[in-house]
Design a protein around this motif. Sequence first.
Motif, PDB file in Angstrom:
ATOM      1  N   CYS A   1      29.635  37.264 -38.988  1.00  0.00           N
ATOM      2  CA  CYS A   1      30.054  38.214 -37.964  1.00  0.00           C
ATOM      3  C   CYS A   1      31.543  38.470 -38.184  1.00  0.00           C
ATOM      4  O   CYS A   1      32.284  37.532 -38.505  1.00  0.00           O
ATOM      5  CB  CYS A   1      29.798  37.640 -36.574  1.00  0.00           C
ATOM      6  SG  CYS A   1      30.095  38.809 -35.234  1.00  0.00           S
TER       7      CYS A   1
ATOM      8  N   GLU B   1      28.607  30.735 -33.020  1.00  0.00           N
ATOM      9  CA  GLU B   1      29.535  31.626 -32.317  1.00  0.00           C
ATOM     10  C   GLU B   1      30.565  32.192 -33.282  1.00  0.00           C
ATOM     11  O   GLU B   1      31.070  31.488 -34.153  1.00  0.00           O
ATOM     12  CB  GLU B   1      30.252  30.848 -31.218  1.00  0.00           C
ATOM     13  CG  GLU B   1      31.227  31.690 -30.432  1.00  0.00           C
ATOM     14  CD  GLU B   1      31.921  30.909 -29.329  1.00  0.00           C
ATOM     15  OE1 GLU B   1      32.483  31.562 -28.448  1.00  0.00           O
ATOM     16  OE2 GLU B   1      31.898  29.670 -29.359  1.00  0.00           O
TER      17      GLU B   1
ATOM     18  N   ALA C   1      30.809  36.721 -30.108  1.00  0.00           N
ATOM     19  CA  ALA C   1      29.362  36.926 -30.169  1.00  0.00           C
ATOM     20  C   ALA C   1      28.674  35.591 -30.454  1.00  0.00           C
ATOM     21  O   ALA C   1      29.213  34.738 -31.164  1.00  0.00           O
ATOM     22  CB  ALA C   1      29.012  37.933 -31.252  1.00  0.00           C
TER      23      ALA C   1
END
Length: 45
Positions: free
Chosen positions: A36, A10, A16
């Motif tokens: 990310c 995560e 996300a």
Amino acid sequence: MPRQTGERYECKSCGAVLVYEKACPCPGDDTHSEICCGEQMKKVD
């Protein structure tokens, strides 16, 4: 370490979630990174 089917990561910035649907075939000594928002995602247990 290879990633296994079902492992989840995560992004703490945007929320996300990445889920491995298939085990990673890489050798165990390969370095992995799930990135990310410019940062490593955290494994969700």
